[in-house]
Write an enzyme that holds these catalytic residues in place. Structure first.
Site, PDB file in Angstrom:
ATOM      1  N   HIS A  55      32.977  39.612  41.165  1.00  0.00           N
ATOM      2  CA  HIS A  55      33.640  38.802  42.179  1.00  0.00           C
ATOM      3  C   HIS A  55      32.935  37.454  42.208  1.00  0.00           C
ATOM      4  CE1 HIS A  55      35.759  42.055  44.817  1.00  0.00           C
ATOM      5  NE2 HIS A  55      35.944  42.258  43.524  1.00  0.00           N
ATOM      6  N   GLU A  57      31.796  35.384  44.634  1.00  0.00           N
ATOM      7  CA  GLU A  57      30.608  35.238  45.479  1.00  0.00           C
ATOM      8  C   GLU A  57      29.433  36.019  44.888  1.00  0.00           C
ATOM      9  OE1 GLU A  57      34.319  35.537  48.142  1.00  0.00           O
ATOM     10  OE2 GLU A  57      33.544  36.552  46.367  1.00  0.00           O
ATOM     11  N   CYS A  81      35.369  39.645  50.244  1.00  0.00           N
ATOM     12  CA  CYS A  81      35.854  41.006  50.482  1.00  0.00           C
ATOM     13  C   CYS A  81      34.933  41.762  51.434  1.00  0.00           C
ATOM     14  CB  CYS A  81      36.009  41.766  49.163  1.00  0.00           C
ATOM     15  SG  CYS A  81      34.482  42.036  48.243  1.00  0.00           S
ATOM     16  N   CYS A  91      31.442  41.746  48.897  1.00  0.00           N
ATOM     17  CA  CYS A  91      30.836  40.413  48.912  1.00  0.00           C
ATOM     18  C   CYS A  91      30.341  40.006  50.298  1.00  0.00           C
ATOM     19  CB  CYS A  91      31.817  39.388  48.361  1.00  0.00           C
ATOM     20  SG  CYS A  91      32.105  39.638  46.589  1.00  0.00           S
TER      21      CYS A  91
END
Length: 149
Positions: A55, A57, A81, A91
Protein backbone atom coordinates in the site's frame (compact mmCIF):
# COMPACT_ATOMS: atom_id res chain seq x y z
CA UNK A 1 -9.55 20.11 10.97
CA UNK A 2 -7.87 22.98 9.22
CA UNK A 3 -6.06 22.92 5.93
CA UNK A 4 -2.52 24.38 5.98
CA UNK A 5 -0.46 26.13 3.32
CA UNK A 6 1.17 23.51 1.11
CA UNK A 7 -1.42 20.80 1.80
CA UNK A 8 -2.91 20.92 -1.70
CA UNK A 9 0.49 20.78 -3.41
CA UNK A 10 1.65 17.76 -1.36
CA UNK A 11 -1.71 16.04 -1.82
CA UNK A 12 -1.49 16.76 -5.55
CA UNK A 13 1.89 15.00 -5.61
CA UNK A 14 0.31 12.00 -3.85
CA UNK A 15 -2.40 11.93 -6.54
CA UNK A 16 0.31 12.07 -9.24
CA UNK A 17 2.11 9.13 -7.61
CA UNK A 18 -1.12 7.10 -7.75
CA UNK A 19 -0.90 7.34 -11.55
CA UNK A 20 2.33 5.29 -11.38
CA UNK A 21 0.62 2.27 -9.79
CA UNK A 22 0.27 -0.86 -11.88
CA UNK A 23 -3.52 -1.31 -12.23
CA UNK A 24 -5.09 -4.10 -10.20
CA UNK A 25 -8.62 -5.51 -10.27
CA UNK A 26 -8.40 -6.18 -6.52
CA UNK A 27 -6.78 -3.03 -5.08
CA UNK A 28 -6.86 0.74 -5.29
CA UNK A 29 -4.08 2.76 -6.92
CA UNK A 30 -2.86 5.17 -4.25
CA UNK A 31 0.05 7.56 -3.78
CA UNK A 32 1.47 8.85 -0.49
CA UNK A 33 4.04 11.40 0.64
CA UNK A 34 5.46 11.89 4.15
CA UNK A 35 6.47 15.49 4.92
CA UNK A 36 8.19 16.75 8.07
CA UNK A 37 7.01 19.66 10.20
CA UNK A 38 9.26 22.06 8.27
CA UNK A 39 7.66 21.14 4.94
CA UNK A 40 10.43 18.88 3.63
CA UNK A 41 9.66 15.60 1.92
CA UNK A 42 10.87 12.59 3.90
CA UNK A 43 9.56 9.74 1.75
CA UNK A 44 7.05 8.81 -0.92
CA UNK A 45 5.43 5.62 -2.11
CA UNK A 46 2.66 4.18 -4.23
CA UNK A 47 0.60 1.02 -4.27
CA UNK A 48 2.35 -2.09 -5.60
CA UNK A 49 5.63 -0.15 -5.83
CA UNK A 50 7.84 -3.10 -4.83
CA UNK A 51 5.38 -5.89 -4.06
CA UNK A 52 1.87 -6.67 -5.37
CA UNK A 53 0.53 -6.18 -1.81
CA UNK A 54 2.26 -2.85 -1.02
CA UNK A 55 0.00 0.00 0.00
CA UNK A 56 1.23 3.54 -0.66
CA UNK A 57 1.46 4.67 2.97
CA UNK A 58 3.12 1.40 3.94
CA UNK A 59 5.74 1.80 1.17
CA UNK A 60 6.51 5.40 2.18
CA UNK A 61 6.72 4.67 5.92
CA UNK A 62 8.95 1.63 5.35
CA UNK A 63 11.62 3.94 3.94
CA UNK A 64 11.80 5.87 7.22
CA UNK A 65 12.53 3.15 9.74
CA UNK A 66 12.47 4.46 13.31
CA UNK A 67 12.57 8.19 12.42
CA UNK A 68 10.78 10.64 14.74
CA UNK A 69 7.58 11.38 12.80
CA UNK A 70 5.68 13.22 15.54
CA UNK A 71 5.75 16.46 13.50
CA UNK A 72 5.16 14.79 10.15
CA UNK A 73 2.10 14.73 7.91
CA UNK A 74 1.16 11.80 5.67
CA UNK A 75 -0.52 12.88 2.44
CA UNK A 76 -2.45 10.10 0.74
CA UNK A 77 -4.64 10.24 -2.33
CA UNK A 78 -7.05 7.77 -0.64
CA UNK A 79 -8.12 7.45 2.98
CA UNK A 80 -5.56 5.16 4.66
CA UNK A 81 -7.05 1.70 5.10
CA UNK A 82 -8.47 0.74 8.49
CA UNK A 83 -8.95 -2.92 7.53
CA UNK A 84 -6.90 -5.03 5.22
CA UNK A 85 -7.04 -8.49 3.69
CA UNK A 86 -3.48 -8.91 2.40
CA UNK A 87 -1.41 -8.05 5.49
CA UNK A 88 -2.01 -8.09 9.24
CA UNK A 89 -1.74 -4.32 9.88
CA UNK A 90 -3.74 -1.73 7.98
CA UNK A 91 -2.11 1.56 6.99
CA UNK A 92 -3.98 3.59 9.64
CA UNK A 93 -2.39 1.39 12.33
CA UNK A 94 1.04 1.74 10.71
CA UNK A 95 0.63 5.53 10.71
CA UNK A 96 -0.34 5.57 14.39
CA UNK A 97 2.54 3.22 15.29
CA UNK A 98 4.99 5.49 13.43
CA UNK A 99 3.96 8.43 15.62
CA UNK A 100 2.49 10.53 12.81
CA UNK A 101 0.02 13.06 14.23
CA UNK A 102 -1.55 14.42 11.00
CA UNK A 103 -2.98 12.85 7.83
CA UNK A 104 -4.38 14.62 4.77
CA UNK A 105 -6.27 12.76 2.06
CA UNK A 106 -8.49 13.52 -0.94
CA UNK A 107 -10.88 10.60 -1.34
CA UNK A 108 -12.72 8.60 1.32
CA UNK A 109 -12.30 4.88 0.76
CA UNK A 110 -15.35 3.40 -0.99
CA UNK A 111 -16.61 0.07 0.40
CA UNK A 112 -15.40 -1.80 -2.68
CA UNK A 113 -12.94 -4.19 -1.00
CA UNK A 114 -13.32 -3.46 2.72
CA UNK A 115 -15.25 -0.97 4.82
CA UNK A 116 -13.46 2.43 4.85
CA UNK A 117 -12.63 2.92 8.54
CA UNK A 118 -9.13 4.44 8.37
CA UNK A 119 -10.10 8.03 9.23
CA UNK A 120 -12.15 6.80 12.18
CA UNK A 121 -9.25 4.71 13.50
CA UNK A 122 -6.82 7.63 13.08
CA UNK A 123 -9.09 10.07 14.91
CA UNK A 124 -9.63 7.55 17.72
CA UNK A 125 -5.85 7.63 18.27
CA UNK A 126 -5.65 11.44 18.33
CA UNK A 127 -4.38 11.89 14.77
CA UNK A 128 -5.57 15.08 13.06
CA UNK A 129 -7.39 14.13 9.85
CA UNK A 130 -7.92 16.66 7.05
CA UNK A 131 -9.95 15.80 3.95
CA UNK A 132 -9.61 17.90 0.79
CA UNK A 133 -12.45 16.57 -1.38
CA UNK A 134 -11.70 19.06 -4.16
CA UNK A 135 -8.85 16.71 -5.19
CA UNK A 136 -10.97 13.54 -5.02
CA UNK A 137 -11.46 13.41 -8.81
CA UNK A 138 -7.66 13.36 -9.27
CA UNK A 139 -7.43 10.53 -6.73
CA UNK A 140 -10.18 8.56 -8.50
CA UNK A 141 -8.66 8.87 -12.00
CA UNK A 142 -6.07 6.04 -11.68
CA UNK A 143 -8.86 3.84 -10.29
CA UNK A 144 -11.27 4.26 -13.20
CA UNK A 145 -10.79 0.58 -14.10
CA UNK A 146 -12.47 -0.46 -10.83
CA UNK A 147 -16.26 -0.80 -10.82
CA UNK A 148 -17.78 1.57 -8.28
CA UNK A 149 -14.59 3.57 -7.80
Amino acid sequence: MAERPGDRAWLGLACDLAERCPPSPTAFSVGAVVVDGDGRELARGFSRQHDPHDHAEEAALARLGAADLSGATVYSSLEPCGRRGSRPRPCAELIVAAGVRRVVFAWSEPSLFVEGTGAELLRAHGVEVVVIPELADRARRPNAHLPGA
